[in-house]
Design a protein around this motif. Structure first.
Motif, mmCIF file in Angstrom:
data_model
loop_
_atom_site.group_PDB
_atom_site.id
_atom_site.type_symbol
_atom_site.label_atom_id
_atom_site.label_comp_id
_atom_site.label_asym_id
_atom_site.label_seq_id
_atom_site.Cartn_x
_atom_site.Cartn_y
_atom_site.Cartn_z
ATOM 1 N N VAL A 23 36.871 30.190 54.978
ATOM 2 C CA VAL A 23 38.104 31.281 55.390
ATOM 3 C C VAL A 23 37.800 32.250 55.683
ATOM 4 N N HIS A 24 36.191 32.936 55.892
ATOM 5 C CA HIS A 24 35.746 33.982 56.488
ATOM 6 C C HIS A 24 35.187 33.419 57.554
ATOM 7 N N HIS A 25 35.743 33.805 59.020
ATOM 8 C CA HIS A 25 35.366 33.693 60.374
ATOM 9 C C HIS A 25 35.970 34.899 61.078
ATOM 10 N N ALA A 26 35.981 34.959 62.355
ATOM 11 C CA ALA A 26 36.583 36.329 63.198
ATOM 12 C C ALA A 26 38.056 36.381 63.272
ATOM 13 N N GLU A 27 38.799 35.699 62.506
ATOM 14 C CA GLU A 27 40.213 36.013 62.532
ATOM 15 C C GLU A 27 40.499 35.142 61.067
ATOM 16 N N THR A 28 40.155 36.503 60.276
ATOM 17 C CA THR A 28 39.887 35.991 58.631
ATOM 18 C C THR A 28 41.958 35.961 58.272
ATOM 19 N N PRO A 29 42.080 35.219 57.364
ATOM 20 C CA PRO A 29 42.716 36.062 57.036
ATOM 21 C C PRO A 29 43.763 37.098 56.241
ATOM 22 N N LEU A 30 44.019 37.317 55.460
ATOM 23 C CA LEU A 30 44.281 38.365 54.490
ATOM 24 C C LEU A 30 44.466 37.625 53.794
ATOM 25 N N HIS A 31 43.909 38.067 52.533
ATOM 26 C CA HIS A 31 44.179 37.042 51.091
ATOM 27 C C HIS A 31 43.695 38.019 50.268
ATOM 28 N N LEU A 32 43.812 37.603 48.724
ATOM 29 C CA LEU A 32 43.771 38.189 47.820
ATOM 30 C C LEU A 32 41.971 38.101 47.502
ATOM 31 N N ALA A 33 41.431 39.577 46.872
ATOM 32 C CA ALA A 33 40.190 39.219 46.650
ATOM 33 C C ALA A 33 39.724 40.809 45.139
ATOM 34 N N PHE A 34 38.976 41.487 44.532
ATOM 35 C CA PHE A 34 38.748 42.527 44.032
ATOM 36 C C PHE A 34 37.487 43.019 43.952
ATOM 37 N N SER A 35 37.222 43.975 43.850
ATOM 38 C CA SER A 35 35.684 45.345 44.039
ATOM 39 C C SER A 35 35.674 45.164 42.074
ATOM 40 N N SER A 36 34.088 45.292 41.581
ATOM 41 C CA SER A 36 33.712 46.074 40.113
ATOM 42 C C SER A 36 33.062 47.215 40.086
ATOM 43 N N TYR A 37 33.375 48.301 39.573
ATOM 44 C CA TYR A 37 32.481 48.970 39.786
ATOM 45 C C TYR A 37 31.599 48.855 38.340
ATOM 46 N N VAL A 38 30.203 48.762 37.943
ATOM 47 C CA VAL A 38 29.759 48.947 35.969
ATOM 48 C C VAL A 38 29.246 49.747 36.312
ATOM 49 N N PHE A 39 29.258 50.462 35.148
ATOM 50 C CA PHE A 39 28.927 52.189 34.392
ATOM 51 C C PHE A 39 27.996 51.582 32.789
ATOM 52 N N ASP A 40 27.170 51.947 32.946
ATOM 53 C CA ASP A 40 26.583 51.735 32.074
ATOM 54 C C ASP A 40 26.394 53.282 31.443
#
Length: 194
Positions: A23-40
């Motif tokens: 999926v990842h290349h010079a013309e990567t299509p829009l796709h669903l992901a997530f990011s998380s920030y872990v706190f202690d």
């Protein structure tokens, strides 16, 4: 088994799937992901350095954990799955804070990230046990990341992933510290993530 990512249209509706490996290349299509920030329990955030074998942003410092929900997988379940797989962490809490974050970033070699990427605040206790295929190193730092007043060294600030820099800016607008960030309504997630 081939891992698939969910392709989305401009409104965030699922329109198909594609192999994560392609999926990842010079013309990567829009796709669903997530990011998380872990706190202690001390309020520090976990930053990770991406494995040098990663196709996108190898060896770059970034937020705690990113990933892609599998087709049909609830996004919170995807966050929990990737935290366990990449870092050996079992979260105490997983809370949505930026339901509609979106970014596009291009590497010097032309490979593009193009994601609708909801962002989560996570709490965990204990240190991670990273999978070396995913994470080269980790560091607990004070919030805010990328800010001149943070506990993060200048060299590390300059080496943060583009999405981490953008997310940190948006998160800081929610409140001075993670405890102040309001939990977002899941109805605001892109349709593909609901």
């Amino acid at each position: 088994m081939t891992e698939k990512v969910v392709l989305v249209d401009e409104a965030g509706r699922a329109i198909g799937t594609q192999d994560k490996a392609t999926v990842h290349h010079a013309e990567t299509p829009l796709h669903l992901a997530f990011s998380s920030y872990v706190f202690d329990d001390r309020g520090r955030v976990l930053l990770t350095r991406r494995a040098h074998s990663k196709k996108t942003w190898p060896g770059v410092w970034t937020n705690s954990c990113c990933g892609h929900p599998l087709p049909g997988e609830p996004i919170e379940a995807a966050v929990r799955r990737r935290l366990a797989d990449e870092l050996g962490l079992v979260p105490a809490t997983v809370e949505l804070v930026l339901p509609r974050f979106r970014y596009r970033a291009e590497m010097p070699d032309g490979v593009v990230e193009n994601e609708l990427c909801p962002v989560f605040r996570v709490t965990c206790s204990g240190d991670p046990t990273p999978d070396p295929a995913e994470v080269a190193a980790y560091k607990w730092v004070d919030w805010p990341v990328g800010d001149v007043h943070s506990g993060l060294e200048a060299a590390l600030r300059a080496a943060l992933s583009p999405w981490c820099v953008l997310q940190a800016q948006e998160l800081s607008r929610l409140g001075a510290g993670p405890a102040e960030w309001p939990v977002a309504d899941p109805a605001l997630l892109p349709p593909a993530a609901q």
